[in-house]
Every structure is written in structure tokens, then in C-alpha cells.
Motif scaffolding. Structure first.
Motif, mmCIF file in Angstrom:
data_model
loop_
_atom_site.group_PDB
_atom_site.id
_atom_site.type_symbol
_atom_site.label_atom_id
_atom_site.label_comp_id
_atom_site.label_asym_id
_atom_site.label_seq_id
_atom_site.Cartn_x
_atom_site.Cartn_y
_atom_site.Cartn_z
ATOM 1 N N ALA A 193 0.832 -1.221 0.000
ATOM 2 C CA ALA A 193 0.000 0.000 0.000
ATOM 3 C C ALA A 193 0.860 1.261 0.000
ATOM 4 O O ALA A 193 0.452 2.286 -0.555
ATOM 5 N N ASP A 194 2.054 1.175 0.577
ATOM 6 C CA ASP A 194 2.982 2.313 0.601
ATOM 7 C C ASP A 194 3.794 2.429 -0.687
ATOM 8 O O ASP A 194 4.660 3.295 -0.801
ATOM 9 N N GLY A 195 3.555 1.513 -1.635
ATOM 10 C CA GLY A 195 4.250 1.569 -2.921
ATOM 11 C C GLY A 195 5.571 0.837 -2.952
ATOM 12 O O GLY A 195 6.312 0.956 -3.924
ATOM 13 N N GLU A 196 5.887 0.079 -1.916
ATOM 14 C CA GLU A 196 7.144 -0.668 -1.894
ATOM 15 C C GLU A 196 7.026 -1.934 -2.716
ATOM 16 O O GLU A 196 5.945 -2.475 -2.906
ATOM 17 N N ASP A 197 8.181 -2.408 -3.172
ATOM 18 C CA ASP A 197 8.239 -3.681 -3.893
ATOM 19 C C ASP A 197 8.180 -4.806 -2.885
ATOM 20 O O ASP A 197 9.041 -4.931 -2.019
ATOM 21 N N VAL A 198 7.171 -5.658 -2.971
ATOM 22 C CA VAL A 198 7.013 -6.756 -2.018
ATOM 23 C C VAL A 198 7.217 -8.111 -2.661
ATOM 24 O O VAL A 198 6.959 -9.152 -2.058
ATOM 25 N N THR A 199 7.722 -8.144 -3.900
ATOM 26 C CA THR A 199 7.855 -9.417 -4.613
ATOM 27 C C THR A 199 8.997 -10.265 -4.090
ATOM 28 O O THR A 199 8.987 -11.465 -4.293
ATOM 29 N N ASN A 200 9.968 -9.703 -3.407
ATOM 30 C CA ASN A 200 11.132 -10.484 -2.936
ATOM 31 C C ASN A 200 11.180 -10.573 -1.421
ATOM 32 O O ASN A 200 12.222 -10.535 -0.822
ATOM 33 N N GLY A 201 10.037 -10.746 -0.811
ATOM 34 C CA GLY A 201 10.013 -10.973 0.631
ATOM 35 C C GLY A 201 9.802 -9.741 1.395
ATOM 36 O O GLY A 201 9.811 -9.624 2.525
#
Length: 86
Positions: A78-86
Motif C-alpha cells: 500500500a505504501d508503494g514498496e516492492d514486495v515481490t522479494n520478501g
């Protein structure tokens, strides 16, 4: 995994199915893998294994251990961070 062409399956179905009783076989068409032939017992094991690894939850029934790692990742997303790698 052994490979047989669809033409080989047509000509030697007994040989191909005999191998498929022992292990899954790849069936090719124009040298490209197209199908897998396996015993029904192997298929049932595979299907049961896949069913055990898939779990779907609603918000109301999400187990606490899943929510503990899921909610922080959702916040980062929701904060726009990349969450694809854990």
C-alpha cells in the motif's frame, strides 16, 4: 522422464503405456513436448499433493500465522514498496 512421439504412441501404445505405468512419460508432437501420460495412481497423488498446498482464506477465516506475515506485506504494498522479494 522418457519421451515418445504421438506417432510412437499410435504404433506402440502397449509399450508406451507400460512405461507410463512405472513413471510419467512426455508425449511429443513435432519434437515439442505436448502432453504427459501417467498412471491414475500417480495422477491422484499429484492432484492430492497440489490440493494440500493450496489454501484460500477470506478476511474472516485467515489463520493468525498467515495474517502475521501477510499484513505487513500488504502495508508495504500500500505504501508503494516492492514486495515481490520478501
Amino acid at each position: 522422464m522418457r519421451e515418445f512421439s504421438l506417432a510412437e504412441l499410435s504404433r506402440h501404445s502397449g509399450d508406451v503405456t507400460s512405461v507410463a505405468n512405472r513413471e510419467p512419460v512426455t508425449l511429443t508432437h513435432h519434437r515439442k513436448p505436448r502432453y504427459v501420460l501417467m498412471s491414475i495412481e500417480d495422477y491422484k497423488k499429484l492432484a492430492a499433493s497440489a490440493a494440500q498446498t493450496r489454501r484460500v482464506f477470506t478476511v474472516e477465516n485467515t489463520p493468525e500465522e498467515v495474517a502475521e506475515w501477510l499484513l505487513p506485506a500488504l502495508d508495504r504494498f500500500a505504501d508503494g514498496e516492492d514486495v515481490t522479494n520478501g
